[in-house]
Design an enzyme around this catalytic site. Structure first.
Site, short mmCIF file in Angstrom:
data_model
loop_
_atom_site.label_atom_id
_atom_site.label_comp_id
_atom_site.label_asym_id
_atom_site.label_seq_id
_atom_site.Cartn_x
_atom_site.Cartn_y
_atom_site.Cartn_z
N HIS A 271 37.22 32.29 40.65
CA HIS A 271 36.53 32.35 41.95
C HIS A 271 35.98 30.98 42.31
CE1 HIS A 271 32.30 32.43 40.44
NE2 HIS A 271 32.81 33.09 39.43
N ASP A 283 30.87 27.67 36.42
CA ASP A 283 31.05 28.96 37.09
C ASP A 283 31.29 28.71 38.57
OD1 ASP A 283 31.08 31.63 37.68
OD2 ASP A 283 28.94 31.92 37.47
N GLU A 317 32.96 36.08 44.76
CA GLU A 317 32.80 36.87 43.53
C GLU A 317 31.32 37.12 43.24
OE1 GLU A 317 32.02 37.50 39.22
OE2 GLU A 317 31.37 35.84 40.48
N GLU A 318 30.50 36.09 43.51
CA GLU A 318 29.12 36.14 43.03
C GLU A 318 28.27 37.21 43.70
OE1 GLU A 318 28.16 34.83 40.48
OE2 GLU A 318 29.18 32.95 40.10
N ASP A 345 37.00 32.75 34.03
CA ASP A 345 35.66 32.76 34.63
C ASP A 345 34.59 32.75 33.55
OD1 ASP A 345 33.58 32.83 36.44
OD2 ASP A 345 33.73 34.99 36.79
N HIS A 421 24.55 29.78 36.67
CA HIS A 421 23.75 30.04 37.88
C HIS A 421 22.50 29.16 37.96
CE1 HIS A 421 25.48 34.43 38.23
NE2 HIS A 421 26.42 33.49 38.20
ZN LIG Z 1 31.80 33.32 37.70
#
Ligand SMILES: [Zn+2]
Length: 466
Positions: A271, A283, A317-318, A345, A421
């Site tokens: 993603h 990520d 995706e998130e 991922d 994140h």
């Molecule tokens: Zn991810």
């Protein structure tokens, strides 16, 4: 041509047909070229770094995500990939706004925080309230009478992501049920240098929508110590978060069409969207470049396998999975033309293996490729080395539910949740050599599964897998 074990030969062709193993010999020369070229190239790293440095983080609905998509589409066309297109997807648009948190009693001190994705903001001027620190949902339930009018802090140590992330996703709902005015959660990560970690959260109809934010594990521990000393910490939380109308984004698609069965697809997934902090490369821009480079490499070497090899860099995706849903809808509910899907991922660190969710028959077929990738795999406590049971990805989840054999490219991700994140998800966390090995592994899997005469069978995964 299949390689059959002696036991299967003795048992006869019916049993043998249920346990196909791939004879690797015909594929070794091409795989040798693929892997040599992958390992001699730092293009994956360079492109990952370019995306992170030039476009930065890429939250759904942001201009930076769309600018990165435009650039990748141009580069894919320049690479000579086929079927290059942006597949329209309407995505949610959450905007963080200005935000801060501050301890105002018993001492005054700024707290390091990040609002959670999807949260509402606070009224202008913020919310100032006493804090109740709890260590679990059970503790909140037993102390619910103390929670009314307060800010509830879930100070829950990281065990596994699946276990601990429940406090990030559901903390606001549970706190609001107890009458709290806001929710704080200790950041979901297993190591911290006072690093805040954001991520998605959700509300429930009929439950008050209160603001929710993550604070660092250090600051959570500070508030807990104060409460244990008999003080009542008080915090002022200010958040300008808001949700705007859905915006147009795109899944990025680039492929090599199959020479014999172009309608059958081996899918390489990742993603491209990220949270709105750091550079969003662990990520998951790194994973995206691995998928993209795998296709580019096959093209550059002039390899056109029997089936189509397609990279899809999913959007959203998130905080919505809208890209995955639109893609699944575009290929039909049974996704019957997709023979295998693999997602990267988990951070493009040194590859450890491929985790597969499939029928027994499909798993055995896929596992027989293991000797070709084994030399490039490292040992790690993050995952089993080699081709193992269990794995997949959020973006290929809808395809796997439809019966497509799915997999995840497992890596030495022991530091993944240190940066996940957070503002620390930056280019320097990845390196050219490890990324090149990811390309070697993914391109090998893609090439062999797109080239072998038999297609990977579809069907519900067997009980032995996840
Ligand atoms: Zn991810």
């Amino acid at each position: 041509m299949r390689f059959l074990s002696l036991a299967l030969l003795v048992a006869g062709p019916l049993v043998a047909a249920a346990q196909p193993a791939v004879d690797l010999e015909p594929y070794r020369p091409a795989v040798e070229r693929i892997q040599t070229a992958a390992l001699a190239d730092s293009a994956a790293y360079e492109r990952m770094a370019y995306i992170g440095d030039v476009f930065g983080h890429r939250l759904s609905g942001s201009a930076s995500l769309e600018a990165a998509i435009d650039w990748i589409l141009d580069e894919m066309r320049a690479d000579g990939l086929e079927g290059v297109r942006g597949m329209p997807v309407m995505v949610p648009t959450w905007v963080r706004g200005e935000e801060s948190a501050e301890l105002v009693a018993p001492v005054s001190r700024p707290l390091v925080m990040l609002g959670l994705g999807g949260s509402v903001g606070t009224p202008a001027g913020g919310i100032t309230a006493d804090v109740l620190v709890v260590g679990s949902f059970d503790e909140l339930a037993s102390r619910a009478a103390e929670a009314a009018g307060r800010i509830v802090l879930f100070d829950v140590p990281f065990t596994t992501y699946g276990e601990t992330v429940r406090y990030r996703s559901s903390g606001a709902v549970e706190a609001a049920r107890a009458g709290a005015v806001a929710a704080l959660v200790r950041s979901v990560g297993d190591y911290s240098l006072r690093t805040p970690h954001t991520g998605t959260m959700r509300y429930e109809d009929g439950v008050a929508r209160i603001p929710a934010a993550a604070i660092t594990s250090e600051d959570a521990a500070l508030l807990r110590r104060m409460q244990e000393r008999g003080a009542t910490p008080s915090v002022r939380l200010s958040m300008g978060a808001r949700t705007e109308p859905d915006a147009l984004s795109r899944n990025v698609v680039g492929e090599i069409r199959g020479r014999e069965r172009p309608e059958e697809v081996v899918l390489l997934a990742c993603h491209l969207d990220s949270w709105d902090v750091g550079q969003g490369v662990v990520d998951d821009a790194g994973g995206c470049v691995v998928a993209w480079e795998s296709v580019r490499l096959l093209h550059r070497l002039g390899l056109r396998p029997r089936r189509t090899v397609r990279a899809v860099l999913f959007t959203n995706e998130e905080n919505g999975l809208r890209g995955a849903t639109v893609y699944r809808d575009s290929v039909g509910a049974d996704a019957s033309n997709h023979v295998f899907a693999i997602e990267s991922d988990g951070g493009a660190f040194a590859p450890v293996g491929v985790g597969v969710t499939a029928t027994d028959e499909a798993f055995e077929m896929i596992r027989s490729i293991e000797p070709l990738i084994m030399p490039h795999l490292v040992e790690s406590r993050a995952a089993g080395r080699g081709i193992t049971r269990g794995g997949g990805g959020a973006d290929i989840g809808p395809l796997m539910e439809a019966g497509v054999a799915g997999a995840h490219l497992n890596t030495d991700a022991v530091r993944y949740f240190w940066v996940h994140h957070s503002p620390a998800d930056t280019v320097d966390k990845l390196n050219p050599g490890d990324m090149a090995k990811n390309v070697a592994v993914m391109a090998t899997m893609a090439y062999v599964l797109a080239e072998i005469p038999e297609r990977v069978p579809a069907g519900p995964s067997s009980p032995g897998s996840e």
